[in-house]
Design a protein around this motif. Structure first.
Motif: not given
Length: 142
Positions: A25, A28-29, A32-33, A126
């Motif tokens: 990671s 943050s993209c 994320a989720d 995140d």
């Protein structure tokens, strides 16, 4: 180019996790989720052992380990380092080499726990949701 909706990344994340490949990671993209059956906070001896056991049972991409460290130190060996029988370098291995390959390593710090809603928040903001959580963050010596 800006995306107002990051759902464009969903197929990429899903394909990476189902192939059993580790990804880091770095923004943050990427993180994320995400949702995992088991999230382990901490990549020390306890976290690694827990992740190894459950990733064998749950399968590839179902277990995540969240830890920002790039090195894993086997702390029980430090008594031998203090006694001059081993070196500090001998007590460490790369985190990538000790984590199970079927688990996902999220290289971040956890900054918040929301157990009522089954997710943790990372330093980049995140949200990583889970069905089960193990906190194996270790001790802080003072």
């Amino acid at each position: 180019m800006k995306f107002s909706n990051m759902s464009v990344l969903q197929p990429v994340k899903k394909s990476l996790s189902t192939l059993g490949q580790k990804y880091f990671s770095s923004s943050s993209c990427l993180g994320a989720d995400q949702h995992f059956r088991l999230v382990v906070v901490g990549g020390g001896s306890g976290g690694c052992a827990t992740a190894a056991k459950f990733s064998r049972k749950l399968g590839t991409g179902k277990v995540a380990v969240i830890d920002p460290a790039t090195m894993h130190y086997y702390q029980p060996m430090w008594t031998l380092v203090g006694g001059g029988l081993k070196t500090l370098e001998q007590s460490g291995k790369s985190m990538e080499s000790v984590l199970p390959s079927s688990a996902t390593w999220i290289k971040e710090k956890v900054t918040g726990f929301q157990p009522e809603e089954n997710y943790v928040t990372t330093e980049s903001g995140d949200k990583i949701s889970y069905d089960f959580l193990v906190v194996a963050a270790g001790l802080q010596l003072r």
